[in-house]
Design an enzyme around this catalytic site. Sequence first.
Site, short mmCIF file in Angstrom:
data_model
loop_
_atom_site.label_atom_id
_atom_site.label_comp_id
_atom_site.label_asym_id
_atom_site.label_seq_id
_atom_site.Cartn_x
_atom_site.Cartn_y
_atom_site.Cartn_z
N GLN A 1 -75.53 47.39 -49.66
CA GLN A 1 -75.77 45.99 -49.29
C GLN A 1 -74.86 45.05 -50.06
O GLN A 1 -74.01 44.39 -49.50
CB GLN A 1 -77.24 45.64 -49.50
CG GLN A 1 -78.16 46.34 -48.52
CD GLN A 1 -79.56 45.74 -48.53
OE1 GLN A 1 -79.77 44.60 -48.90
NE2 GLN A 1 -80.53 46.53 -48.12
N ASP A 2 -75.06 44.97 -51.37
CA ASP A 2 -74.19 44.14 -52.19
C ASP A 2 -74.12 44.74 -53.59
O ASP A 2 -74.86 45.66 -53.91
CB ASP A 2 -74.65 42.67 -52.22
CG ASP A 2 -76.10 42.48 -52.59
OD1 ASP A 2 -76.76 43.48 -52.94
OD2 ASP A 2 -76.60 41.35 -52.54
N PRO A 3 -73.21 44.26 -54.43
CA PRO A 3 -73.04 44.87 -55.75
C PRO A 3 -74.29 44.74 -56.62
O PRO A 3 -75.12 43.85 -56.42
CB PRO A 3 -71.88 44.06 -56.36
CG PRO A 3 -71.17 43.46 -55.19
CD PRO A 3 -72.24 43.18 -54.18
#
EC number: 3.2.2.27
Length: 229
Positions: free
Chosen positions: A71-73
């Site tokens: 999804q995201d870092p």
Amino acid sequence: MIEVCPENVRIEESWKKVLYEQFSQDYFVRIKETLLAAKAQGIVTYPPNKLIFNAFDQTPFDAVKAVIIGQDPYHGRGQAMGLSFSVPKGVRPPPSLLNIYKELKRSYPDFQVPDHGDLSAWAKQGVLLLNASLTVEAGKAGSHRAIGWQEFTHAAIEALSNEREHIVFMLWGNFAKAKAQFIDAEKHCILTAVHPSPLAGGAFIGCDHFRRANDYLIAHGKTPINWQV
């Protein structure tokens, strides 16, 4: 409004060629404006600028054999390294990654569960470890999900789908499964499962994605991935 010179974007050359037109799009300018504004305000973002395109730098366009979409870092200090699910050596592997290791151990009894979470060895073998958003504000999960990165990573996925063939796309969780619409299922292998997070109830264990990915690669004349890290 600032301008972005595509030539100056620091990303691996084969990807720069494929994504060149994206760098002059309004959404990409918005990404740069957001990151510059955060820096001016003293807001910390992850990963460090030099690692934002690390997934692309580690795995050139023509080398991609599999894609694992996150999804995201990670939004904690020192965790994000520009590769989905991966953390630098010396950082404790997060719960989702531990479940990934559990599934690997289940699929491959000889797999040795490492004491680190650095998945760079996968990237070097052709596994594109791609987060759908490439940056995040410190301590705020999903904070950069709407600044333009989605369009950029959609373009990358579509380019792989259109210009390559026989790539394994591993989509874990509803967020990643939504990316299936950008992938030609007749040219590629799409594997879906729940997210490896413990919050998903542990149903990820047993998906057999790692073995199925290698079976597909072998069937199409490609070297399988050595999942040991």
